[in-house]
Design a protein around this motif. Sequence first.
Motif, PDB file in Angstrom:
ATOM      1  N   LEU A 175      31.565  36.368  42.134  1.00 43.77           N
ATOM      2  CA  LEU A 175      32.684  37.007  41.444  1.00 43.77           C
ATOM      3  C   LEU A 175      33.920  36.144  41.607  1.00 43.77           C
ATOM      4  O   LEU A 175      34.242  35.710  42.716  1.00 43.77           O
ATOM      5  N   GLU A 176      34.615  35.910  40.481  1.00 43.06           N
ATOM      6  CA  GLU A 176      35.824  35.092  40.497  1.00 43.06           C
ATOM      7  C   GLU A 176      36.981  35.879  39.893  1.00 43.06           C
ATOM      8  O   GLU A 176      36.890  36.375  38.762  1.00 43.06           O
ATOM      9  N   LEU A 177      38.069  35.997  40.645  1.00 42.05           N
ATOM     10  CA  LEU A 177      39.305  36.613  40.165  1.00 42.05           C
ATOM     11  C   LEU A 177      40.416  35.573  40.258  1.00 42.05           C
ATOM     12  O   LEU A 177      40.534  34.885  41.278  1.00 42.05           O
ATOM     13  N   HIS A 178      41.199  35.441  39.194  1.00 45.32           N
ATOM     14  CA  HIS A 178      42.346  34.537  39.284  1.00 45.32           C
ATOM     15  C   HIS A 178      43.430  34.953  38.303  1.00 45.32           C
ATOM     16  O   HIS A 178      43.180  35.664  37.326  1.00 45.32           O
ATOM     17  N   GLU A 179      44.645  34.515  38.574  1.00 43.29           N
ATOM     18  CA  GLU A 179      45.766  34.819  37.700  1.00 43.29           C
ATOM     19  C   GLU A 179      45.629  34.024  36.407  1.00 43.29           C
ATOM     20  O   GLU A 179      45.368  32.822  36.427  1.00 43.29           O
ATOM     21  N   ALA A 180      45.805  34.692  35.277  1.00 37.58           N
ATOM     22  CA  ALA A 180      45.529  34.064  33.981  1.00 37.58           C
ATOM     23  C   ALA A 180      46.665  34.296  32.990  1.00 37.58           C
ATOM     24  O   ALA A 180      46.436  34.616  31.834  1.00 37.58           O
ATOM     25  N   GLY A 181      47.904  34.143  33.445  1.00 39.70           N
ATOM     26  CA  GLY A 181      49.037  34.317  32.543  1.00 39.70           C
ATOM     27  C   GLY A 181      49.663  35.691  32.686  1.00 39.70           C
ATOM     28  O   GLY A 181      49.273  36.492  33.540  1.00 39.70           O
ATOM     29  N   GLY A 182      50.664  35.959  31.857  1.00 34.26           N
ATOM     30  CA  GLY A 182      51.397  37.206  31.969  1.00 34.26           C
ATOM     31  C   GLY A 182      51.101  38.174  30.842  1.00 34.26           C
ATOM     32  O   GLY A 182      50.637  37.787  29.765  1.00 34.26           O
ATOM     33  N   TRP A 183      51.368  39.459  31.120  1.00 34.56           N
ATOM     34  CA  TRP A 183      51.293  40.472  30.070  1.00 34.56           C
ATOM     35  C   TRP A 183      52.462  40.282  29.108  1.00 34.56           C
ATOM     36  O   TRP A 183      53.543  39.828  29.502  1.00 34.56           O
TER      37      TRP A 183
ATOM     38  N   ARG B 165      35.595  37.449  36.260  1.00 30.05           N
ATOM     39  CA  ARG B 165      34.342  36.861  35.784  1.00 30.05           C
ATOM     40  C   ARG B 165      33.328  36.915  36.924  1.00 30.05           C
ATOM     41  O   ARG B 165      33.637  36.535  38.047  1.00 30.05           O
ATOM     42  N   SER B 166      32.137  37.352  36.605  1.00 25.77           N
ATOM     43  CA  SER B 166      31.050  37.237  37.571  1.00 25.77           C
ATOM     44  C   SER B 166      29.820  36.721  36.848  1.00 25.77           C
ATOM     45  O   SER B 166      29.592  37.007  35.678  1.00 25.77           O
ATOM     46  N   ALA B 167      29.033  35.924  37.574  1.00 26.76           N
ATOM     47  CA  ALA B 167      27.735  35.449  37.086  1.00 26.76           C
ATOM     48  C   ALA B 167      26.802  35.430  38.274  1.00 26.76           C
ATOM     49  O   ALA B 167      27.106  34.817  39.305  1.00 26.76           O
ATOM     50  N   GLY B 168      25.683  36.141  38.161  1.00 23.20           N
ATOM     51  CA  GLY B 168      24.830  36.303  39.326  1.00 23.20           C
ATOM     52  C   GLY B 168      25.584  37.069  40.401  1.00 23.20           C
ATOM     53  O   GLY B 168      26.234  38.077  40.126  1.00 23.20           O
ATOM     54  N   ARG B 169      25.555  36.571  41.614  1.00 22.85           N
ATOM     55  CA  ARG B 169      26.225  37.253  42.733  1.00 22.85           C
ATOM     56  C   ARG B 169      27.579  36.625  43.061  1.00 22.85           C
ATOM     57  O   ARG B 169      28.124  36.859  44.155  1.00 22.85           O
TER      58      ARG B 169
ATOM     59  N   VAL C  16      29.491  48.541  42.761  1.00 30.78           N
ATOM     60  CA  VAL C  16      29.640  48.094  41.376  1.00 30.78           C
ATOM     61  C   VAL C  16      28.693  46.955  41.033  1.00 30.78           C
ATOM     62  O   VAL C  16      28.042  46.961  39.978  1.00 30.78           O
ATOM     63  N   MET C  17      28.577  45.965  41.901  1.00 32.31           N
ATOM     64  CA  MET C  17      27.987  44.691  41.521  1.00 32.31           C
ATOM     65  C   MET C  17      26.463  44.578  41.620  1.00 32.31           C
ATOM     66  O   MET C  17      25.887  43.719  40.949  1.00 32.31           O
ATOM     67  N   PRO C  18      25.754  45.386  42.434  1.00 33.06           N
ATOM     68  CA  PRO C  18      24.285  45.245  42.443  1.00 33.06           C
ATOM     69  C   PRO C  18      23.705  45.401  41.033  1.00 33.06           C
ATOM     70  O   PRO C  18      24.131  46.271  40.278  1.00 33.06           O
ATOM     71  N   SER C  19      22.773  44.543  40.703  1.00 31.84           N
ATOM     72  CA  SER C  19      22.068  44.533  39.404  1.00 31.84           C
ATOM     73  C   SER C  19      22.908  43.979  38.257  1.00 31.84           C
ATOM     74  O   SER C  19      22.421  43.892  37.133  1.00 31.84           O
ATOM     75  N   VAL C  20      24.170  43.585  38.503  1.00 30.66           N
ATOM     76  CA  VAL C  20      24.989  42.998  37.448  1.00 30.66           C
ATOM     77  C   VAL C  20      24.652  41.516  37.322  1.00 30.66           C
ATOM     78  O   VAL C  20      24.734  40.760  38.292  1.00 30.66           O
ATOM     79  N   VAL C  21      24.250  41.094  36.129  1.00 35.89           N
ATOM     80  CA  VAL C  21      23.948  39.690  35.871  1.00 35.89           C
ATOM     81  C   VAL C  21      25.205  38.945  35.436  1.00 35.89           C
ATOM     82  O   VAL C  21      25.456  37.812  35.848  1.00 35.89           O
ATOM     83  N   ARG C  22      26.025  39.604  34.622  1.00 35.54           N
ATOM     84  CA  ARG C  22      27.234  38.971  34.095  1.00 35.54           C
ATOM     85  C   ARG C  22      28.289  40.041  33.843  1.00 35.54           C
ATOM     86  O   ARG C  22      27.957  41.152  33.377  1.00 35.54           O
ATOM     87  N   SER C  23      29.529  39.754  34.175  1.00 37.41           N
ATOM     88  CA  SER C  23      30.631  40.643  33.816  1.00 37.41           C
ATOM     89  C   SER C  23      31.852  39.794  33.488  1.00 37.41           C
ATOM     90  O   SER C  23      32.055  38.720  34.055  1.00 37.41           O
ATOM     91  N   ARG C  24      32.640  40.309  32.537  1.00 36.52           N
ATOM     92  CA  ARG C  24      33.842  39.586  32.082  1.00 36.52           C
ATOM     93  C   ARG C  24      34.909  40.604  31.723  1.00 36.52           C
ATOM     94  O   ARG C  24      34.612  41.688  31.226  1.00 36.52           O
ATOM     95  N   GLY C  25      36.163  40.221  31.938  1.00 42.07           N
ATOM     96  CA  GLY C  25      37.255  41.080  31.506  1.00 42.07           C
ATOM     97  C   GLY C  25      38.557  40.701  32.170  1.00 42.07           C
ATOM     98  O   GLY C  25      38.737  39.582  32.649  1.00 42.07           O
TER      99      GLY C  25
END
Length: 404
Positions: free
Chosen positions: A311-319, A305-309, A281-290
């Motif tokens: 990648l950051e995943l974290h809990e961000a509240g509830g559905w 969130r990813s920027a460059g190489r 998934v990540m090769p050639s990705v400069v930025r991803s968000r969601g």
Amino acid sequence: MNAGATARRGLLGLVCGNTPEVRGRVLDLLRCASPDALVLSVSVHADGTGRYPFVQRFVMGGEERRRGSLCQGATGDPAVIIRQDLDTIARTASRPHVVLALPDTVDTAPFLAELWRTPLGRTPLSHHYELAPTAVGVDPGRLLNDLRCVHRATRVFGHDPNAAPLTVAEAAARQLEAAQVMVLRGGPGEGDGRREGCRALLGHLNPSALVHLDSDDADLTALTALVRADSGWSTAAPADRLDIVAPVVRRRGVDHGVTSVLWRSRRPLHPERLTESLPRVMPSVVRSRGHLWMATRPRTVISWRSAGRHLELHEAGGWLEDEDPAAWRAASPQRRTLASWYWDDYYGERRNEIVFTGADLDPDRLRAALDSAVLDDGELALGAERWARLPDPLLGDAAPGPES
């Protein structure tokens, strides 16, 4: 607020940039368009102890008595200090035009949300000011270097003075995404195509922003929007734009090799298979968000969130849940609208949604890799109790709770 009060409000604009030179250039353009504007320039310095930083302010333009009262330093929350300055200006001037010049150590979007928040017992800034578009100056060479820099961390200040440092790449991407106008500066070497490539990248990272190509003979009429109120704020307050479950903005097409790919799924992700898919998934990705719906944490929104190489995943509240009216009331209007639009009778608003931006991305390969990471029919039928027992190399074991 009545029409008379609205007519008496001043104008507040924000300026930042990825180098002091391009930030100064945007300020020069603004002062040409609005010679009477008061520029409140801010620097923020941490002392390394984790305590509140030192905030220095310097004022240009406006009346001399106002300049003298604000040229000082203070230790504390930058948003609180600047809010007090803006209150003082509003009390001593009729319909002031204030341009707030922020350094690259400030995370613009959360800082603005905190600045615009009304403390108990205080008059809202929205009673004194309308917001003008946020303008960001961009040096192409510096931007491309910063987006590659994931080995070094930088301290930025937003809504939380004690927030963890960000990678240089993440801080650079966030600054661009906070802009309504970006001023792309020219210079030596622009004939190598770097400037046009950078312009294409900006258009994908922030499709709703105006990108202005700056030069010594640039047509300044294109920047008149910087000295007018931004109509976009009438539909979304600054804090609303920070909701992790937000409308996806994606630019279609390919420009100088840069493209953006949207991936969506209404099934939860298997964390182990997601981990295995990342090299595809990540090769050639400069930025991803969601945001993600992870099987091991079915009640929790996972920020991606990813920027460059990096990648950051974290809990961000509830559905949002049917049985939690308080959460619905606390959610932003756009979040409630999206939840209603995407609502599923069984899964509610849960869904995966990520936009990837980069050069020479293969949309079919990228989507196929992520599609292979969601639960299949048999796994889906097992239910949330069994999902919670899945191995999770990305986020670790989930804490005991209602979902497990």
